[in-house]
Write a protein that holds these residues in place. Structure first.
Motif, mmCIF file in Angstrom:
data_model
loop_
_atom_site.group_PDB
_atom_site.id
_atom_site.type_symbol
_atom_site.label_atom_id
_atom_site.label_comp_id
_atom_site.label_asym_id
_atom_site.label_seq_id
_atom_site.Cartn_x
_atom_site.Cartn_y
_atom_site.Cartn_z
ATOM 1 N N TRP B 46 0.802 -1.233 0.000
ATOM 2 C CA TRP B 46 0.000 0.000 0.000
ATOM 3 C C TRP B 46 0.833 1.282 0.000
ATOM 4 O O TRP B 46 1.741 1.442 0.803
ATOM 5 C CB TRP B 46 -0.927 0.011 1.216
ATOM 6 C CG TRP B 46 -1.634 1.318 1.362
ATOM 7 C CD1 TRP B 46 -1.275 2.359 2.180
ATOM 8 C CD2 TRP B 46 -2.790 1.745 0.642
ATOM 9 N NE1 TRP B 46 -2.147 3.400 2.010
ATOM 10 C CE2 TRP B 46 -3.086 3.063 1.076
ATOM 11 C CE3 TRP B 46 -3.600 1.147 -0.331
ATOM 12 C CZ2 TRP B 46 -4.160 3.787 0.569
ATOM 13 C CZ3 TRP B 46 -4.675 1.864 -0.824
ATOM 14 C CH2 TRP B 46 -4.944 3.170 -0.378
ATOM 15 N N LYS B 47 0.482 2.181 -0.891
ATOM 16 C CA LYS B 47 1.067 3.527 -0.893
ATOM 17 C C LYS B 47 -0.070 4.534 -1.058
ATOM 18 O O LYS B 47 -1.036 4.276 -1.770
ATOM 19 C CB LYS B 47 2.031 3.708 -2.076
ATOM 20 C CG LYS B 47 3.195 2.758 -2.128
ATOM 21 C CD LYS B 47 4.257 3.117 -1.108
ATOM 22 C CE LYS B 47 5.357 2.078 -1.087
ATOM 23 N NZ LYS B 47 5.735 1.669 0.266
ATOM 24 N N GLU B 48 0.104 5.664 -0.437
ATOM 25 C CA GLU B 48 -0.834 6.763 -0.672
ATOM 26 C C GLU B 48 -0.684 7.232 -2.123
ATOM 27 O O GLU B 48 0.407 7.152 -2.691
ATOM 28 C CB GLU B 48 -0.526 7.934 0.277
ATOM 29 C CG GLU B 48 -0.884 7.690 1.714
ATOM 30 C CD GLU B 48 -2.399 7.631 1.960
ATOM 31 O OE1 GLU B 48 -3.155 8.278 1.226
ATOM 32 O OE2 GLU B 48 -2.802 6.900 2.890
ATOM 33 N N PRO B 49 -1.749 7.757 -2.699
ATOM 34 C CA PRO B 49 -1.708 8.169 -4.106
ATOM 35 C C PRO B 49 -0.517 9.063 -4.463
ATOM 36 O O PRO B 49 0.154 8.818 -5.472
ATOM 37 C CB PRO B 49 -3.032 8.913 -4.296
ATOM 38 C CG PRO B 49 -3.945 8.343 -3.254
ATOM 39 C CD PRO B 49 -3.093 7.896 -2.120
ATOM 40 N N LEU B 52 2.715 7.042 -4.487
ATOM 41 C CA LEU B 52 2.749 6.085 -5.592
ATOM 42 C C LEU B 52 3.014 6.800 -6.919
ATOM 43 O O LEU B 52 3.767 6.310 -7.771
ATOM 44 C CB LEU B 52 1.420 5.312 -5.640
ATOM 45 C CG LEU B 52 1.374 4.128 -6.597
ATOM 46 C CD1 LEU B 52 2.490 3.125 -6.323
ATOM 47 C CD2 LEU B 52 0.022 3.415 -6.494
ATOM 48 N N TYR B 80 3.054 -2.892 -7.061
ATOM 49 C CA TYR B 80 2.150 -1.981 -6.346
ATOM 50 C C TYR B 80 0.674 -2.226 -6.666
ATOM 51 O O TYR B 80 -0.188 -1.474 -6.216
ATOM 52 C CB TYR B 80 2.554 -0.528 -6.613
ATOM 53 C CG TYR B 80 3.928 -0.241 -6.052
ATOM 54 C CD1 TYR B 80 4.128 -0.186 -4.679
ATOM 55 C CD2 TYR B 80 5.025 -0.087 -6.894
ATOM 56 C CE1 TYR B 80 5.400 0.023 -4.151
ATOM 57 C CE2 TYR B 80 6.299 0.135 -6.375
ATOM 58 C CZ TYR B 80 6.482 0.183 -5.001
ATOM 59 O OH TYR B 80 7.724 0.381 -4.476
#
Ligand SMILES: Cc1ncc(COP(=O)(O)O)c(C=O)c1O
Ligand SMILES: Cc1ncc(COP(=O)(O)O)c(C=O)c1O
Lengths: 493, 493
Positions: B46-49, B52, B80
């Motif tokens: 998971w990455k924040e927008p 990412l 991702y």
């Protein structure tokens, strides 16, 4: 709890599965890609439906089959399918095989996700935005909105629905009964999806006003104005003009700038169906064909046609930046678009579509773009124009070949007139006989498997060939072969 | 003619292209399939927008990139992305990865053709018919019609359009203005595509009459009858009843047999949205859930959900055998559906759709069916029921877990009540606090990457989890992990 114990082991053999995938992939490369792109192989191993049914043994049974048998089935499916990547496949508005686009498609299939939320498709939600933005920039819009839809037909329907909602937001709740009878304007040469869209959206095909075209197949703006006034006098409400950039058969471009003037005067939504011709925007030399497109309210553009991304890849692009798309289509389902998410909900774009699950269609285009750059794609577009130019020049040199119109785009429309008909233009049955030539040549090329090209009648023109080359693997040799083969197959007719 | 000479060589490097495909495929297997199916790997990194966006460097530039860089990009895209094939992915109504279905998808992508004509898709035109016939047989129809559409939402829209045309054929030409105001009936728990469809087709969401459901989420036939009479008294014309078999959240099955009685009495088209629950028809043990489905006029059924074919695979099935589908949608474009073809035109089925280009969605299902046989697919369906049964039993044993309803299908809906809230059911803020538990647990699992499951509120029920297992690779260990992990993530809340 015997049933519960059955759950101790997985019911899927991962190792065997991977082995199958490896083998199927190698078959795909060997039989599909390598042979498919080889000019010395058949474009299609033609069989009549009844025979093919026999060969393929398609019926689904109670029991499963061993892996080897399944691999044979994959071979058969490939063998009897048309090789749209073949250098002598000129039948459709799509052709060729781009390895990067294909790699993008394979990975998309493996990842198997849906575009609706950031949570489930973080990479592709961001990627779709970037690709759509790039397409909008090429149109000439700094801002805007959009989405990928399952095809140009559905993109055109989106346009019609958004235009209707824009003018009559009540329609969403109350239906067409609450709004005036709507009128749609499009040229005689437009794609049939305008008709299908009007029917599907409850507008009705009778409420489409077909605007006349000039000898090149382009909409005549003066006639548009006339039809708009006619509609008004018939108590219909003009709300939607569709201008086609790259008509399906002739490849004509409606004069968008002039049409935009008419639309502005009458305050009508202007949609540009550039499903086919939109990719010309990539070319500095040819983008003038779409002059005025930046004045459109919406545009449909199919990278799955000229740009070779593979089916399906159609962009519906909107100049509006106020969330019209979202307001028009949202249903606010709380099971999917929860309002209490831990990330920024603005990234959940799925509610602006008419779909729920939506295939990822952006990655193949993105990867191909990264591989070739805008310039590389431009070169492909320019090459397609050059191939058409070459063929048009050759056609003028060859006896018995006759252009239907001088190509402006990459649709090459021509008749082949066999020796038996040459000089007989005056005879009463000339047209009747000429109209039978293309279907017979087509039958022969299909049965031989040497190439594929389509034909059709148009208005009062009898059957003619429409040849299209988008595939950069095609060479002059293939183009020469194409004309030679038409002669070989047709000279005794 | 320098330009013409440039055409002497292909502008596509086949050897390099094949090499790229090989490498991309191996990355896909390694990073996507093998790691994706490995329970010890993350479901999602998971990455924040914003982060990412930085990592991925998505922008499209003028120049192309070298092959190695592109392969890295493929790795990143996979890394991702959410692994929907992961054994701890329970978030959507689809999950898992069937190797045969995937092989079918890969070959489909490589062949890249469109379903519209026999000429261009000989194998797939025949295959689509066979697969649709099999699905119709499972419904209990000896004859009928149908097509694959880009999703259940669009299948439901097809149903609405065909029903409208069936009753008021004039609508196709004249639009909704020429016909009475229509009324649609569906339960409160139906999928939102009914709403989207009514809006898109110009019927309007206000003309949907929402029928009440019982405590299990099933439509109450007596209320349907009442709503039909109400609509009539409001001068609306009841033309379409949608019964849902397998509602999206609770997995409820509307009582089709009883609803069919009401429809017969009032002469209303009965559509069954079995997008989710249709696959239960494969199970001798569970197909009773759809009793009466054979009396429907049309059915939507998504093999891309429970059957794991991969997106997109949605069948729209019709009992009519008179060509209604064709009459309803045809536009008779002569450039594609030439009337002077050398083979039997009946095999060109494209004009019965609202699309033009249409992706091949049948092969993945067909190959998977050939591999497993009907019995193998039945076992998978039965296993999915057994997994849900197991979890429901476990939930009853565990403190702090509470079923929302006893599962009838494979939607497992439950609350997790953390220790701090146990025994506090009487407190005024109990519901408010309980409603915050699921979102917080969801955030934690996403950031940890350990699993994925969805939650939502429903009516007056605050946020609860909806867990779904369709993936046969899931074992009891994964199911136990699932419950344990919820506790681990939520016990301090
Ligand atoms: C001008 C034009 N518009 C729209 C379409 C429809 O696109 P699709 O086949 O993706 O539905 C086509 C298809 O050929 C077309 O030529
Ligand atoms: C009951 C039901 N009907 C229809 C749909 C829509 O299917 P699709 O996502 O393929 O559009 C869904 C999707 O979840 C569903 O649950």
């Amino acid at each position: 709890m015997a049933e519960h114990n059955a759950l101790l082991c997985p019911a899927l053999d991962k190792v065997a599965g991977e082995e199958f995938l490896q083998k199927a992939f190698q078959i795909m490369l060997e039989e599909g890609v390598r042979k498919g792109m080889d000019a010395s192989e058949k474009v299609c191993d033609w069989k009549e439906p009844e025979e093919l049914q026999q060969i393929l043994d398609l019926d689904l049974k109670d029991g499963g089959e061993p892996q080897e048998r399944l691999l044979d089935r994959c071979r058969d499916v490939i063998r009897y399918s048309v090789k749209t990547c073949h250098p002598r496949f000129f039948n459709q508005l799509f052709s060729g095989l781009d390895p990067h686009a294909l790699a993008g498609r394979l990975i998309t299939e493996m990842l198997n996700t849906s575009q609706y939320t950031y949570e489930i498709a973080p990479v592709f939600v961001l990627m779709e935005e970037v690709v759509l933005k790039k397409l909008r920039e090429l149109i000439g819009w700094e801002e805007g909105d959009g989405l990928f839809s399952p095809g140009g037909s559905i993109s055109n329907m989106y346009a019609m629905n958004v235009a209707r909602y824009h003018r009559f937001p009540d329609c969403k709740q109350k239906g067409n009964w609450a709004i005036p009878k709507l009128a749609v304007f499009t040229s005689q040469e437009c794609h049939y999806s305008i008709q299908k869209g009007a029917a599907f959206l409850g507008i009705g095909t009778d409420n489409i006003y077909l605007v006349a075209v000039d000898e090149k197949g382009k909409m005549i703006p003066a006639d548009l104005e006339k039809k708009i006034n006619q509609a008004k006098s018939e108590r219909a409400f003009p709300f939607f003009v569709n201008a086609t950039c790259g008509t399906t058969v002739l490849g004509a471009f409606d004069p968008v700038a002039e049409i935009a003037e008419v639309c502005a005067r009458h305050k009508i939504w202007l949609h540009v169906d550039a499903a086919w011709g939109g990719s010309a925007l990539l070319s500095q030399r040819h983008r003038h064909l779409l002059n005025g497109v930046e004045r459109a309210d919406s545009v449909a553009w199919n990278p799955h046609k000229m740009l070779m991304t593979g089916l399906q890849c159609s962009a519906f692009l909107l100049r509006d930046n106020s969330g019209l798309l979202q307001r028009c289509h949202c249903a606010e389902a709380t099971y999917l678009f929860q309002t209490d998410k831990f990330y920024n909900r603005a990234y959940d774009r799925g509610d602006q579509t008419i779909q729920c699950g939506r295939k990822v269609d952006c990655f193949k285009l993105w990867l191909m773009w990264k591989a070739n750059g805008t310039r590389g794609l431009e070169q492909r577009v320019d090459r397609a124009f050059a191939m058409t130019r070459y063929l048009a020049d050759e056609i003028k040199k060859r006896e018995g070949f006759q252009l239907v119109i001088e190509p402006e785009f990459i649709n090459l429309c021509f008749w082949y007139v066999p020796p038996s008909l040459r000089g007989k233009e005056g005879c009463t049955d000339y047209c009747l006989r000429l109209g039978k030539v293309a279907p017979m040549i087509k039958e022969r090329m299909m049965k031989k498997g040497s190439m594929m090209v389509s034909y059709q009648p148009l208005g009062n023109r009898v059957n003619f060939f429409r040849q299209v080359v988008t595939n950069p693997a095609v060479t002059r040799e293939d183009l020469d072969f194409f004309l030679d083969e038409i002669e070989r197959l047709g000279r005794d007719l």
